[in-house]
Design an enzyme around this catalytic site. Sequence first.
Site, short mmCIF file in Angstrom:
data_model
loop_
_atom_site.label_atom_id
_atom_site.label_comp_id
_atom_site.label_asym_id
_atom_site.label_seq_id
_atom_site.Cartn_x
_atom_site.Cartn_y
_atom_site.Cartn_z
CE LYS A 184 140.67 20.61 -36.00
NZ LYS A 184 141.19 20.19 -37.48
C1 LIG Z 1 142.44 20.36 -38.21
C2 LIG Z 1 142.21 21.17 -39.61
C3 LIG Z 1 142.67 20.66 -40.51
C4 LIG Z 1 143.16 19.24 -40.80
O1 LIG Z 1 142.50 18.18 -40.46
P1 LIG Z 1 143.24 16.81 -40.18
O2 LIG Z 1 142.07 16.05 -40.02
O3 LIG Z 1 143.86 16.98 -39.01
O4 LIG Z 1 143.94 16.45 -41.32
C5 LIG Z 1 142.61 21.51 -41.69
N1 LIG Z 1 142.26 22.78 -41.47
C6 LIG Z 1 142.01 23.33 -40.17
C7 LIG Z 1 141.57 24.73 -40.19
C8 LIG Z 1 141.96 22.26 -39.04
O5 LIG Z 1 141.68 22.91 -38.04
#
Ligand SMILES: *Cc1c(COP(=O)(O)O)cnc(C)c1O
Length: 384
Positions: A184
């Site tokens: 992210k």
């Molecule tokens: C990465 C992601 C999540 C979950 O996040 P984590 O920190 O990996 O649990 C939820 N929704 C979307 C759209 C994501 O890309």
Amino acid sequence: MNAIPYGRQWIDKDDIAAVAEVLDSELITQGPKAEEFERKLCELTGAKYCVVLANGTAALHLAVAALEIKKGLEGITSSNTFVATPNSLIYNGLKPVFADIDPRTFCITPQTVKAKLTDKTKIVMPVHFAGQSADVKGIRETVGKNIFIVEDAAHAIGSFDAQGNPVGSCRYSDAAILSFHPVKTITSGEGGAVTTNNPEIYEKLIQLRIGGITKKPELLSKNPGPWYYEMQRLGFNYRMTDFQAALGLSQLKKLEKFVARRNEIILAYNTGLAGIKHLTLPYTPKELKSAFHLYVTRIDFGALGINRADFINALIAKYKIGTQVHYIPVHTQPYYRENFGCKDGDLPDTENYYQCALSLPLYPKMTDAEVRHVIEHVKEFTDK
Ligand SMILES: *Cc1c(COP(=O)(O)O)cnc(C)c1O
């Protein structure tokens, strides 16, 4: 040239020093750094409250839990997302219902949400796919005040909506969630957050994060002494450690730089890959400022006479270019077919999109040479 993944973190010495400083201190689980991270995320988004958590999935789980929606009711979300989004409805005893996406933005829209509204709908969860804000204002106008909106903003820290509000401000929603997974925009290793303007939701999140307990004197039914706490709801342990929060804080300082670099790469791709017959560039509505989590092209593999797996494998084998598909429509996953009767054909625009989607590498540490390398060889494979 090293292999180029589709996404990755950028950790510098100052990030490492920030983590080391906490590890050297007395308190390493949730403490002052987590609080500071929460304050900074409030400043960034403009939301009144923020609760940092172990990961984005936990943030989704608790954001829905804090609304205390009666079990058996329905939540509308996108199928073009990571499984965690609809899973958070199921964790809370709600039935996931999928709205189709707009074929250009790949987000659910007021119209596609409206098509799935029933008298059981109690929550809508738009996903700001690839970093571009969904039309939360429009969805609010469509669903009215009696249906909750929780935004999945895992892709969109640093983005703005069409009205110019920072994503996460919760201007039109009840809560928004962020993720700090390494792919992210900024990372804390694992990590997530919920933002909200609602003090009751905030108070519930604080309790749900740690066992459902509270020690706040004003919330206790009695108070026999300093050891005393009460469990008032069923909670979890979803705390973020202070060394993760220190990493998140250190990364947050670089958010602008990261977003600017992502935008530079997007511009280079949009220019370098323009005009290829069987490759469609991502659509970027002019009114949106996006932090661009993903660069999603659509490639007509059928017209090119190559299947997607061969294409992906060849890019990696020949040129060390990693790509990814975001996402396999969640409603086609075996668990959803078996438990919710989902089937192929339910969501034509989501399924058509999936057939041709391919995310090219995008991360701020990508060099100009790497960007040119990707453009050159994606072109070589598609410009036929
Ligand atoms: C990465 C992601 C999540 C979950 O996040 P984590 O920190 O990996 O649990 C939820 N929704 C979307 C759209 C994501 O890309």
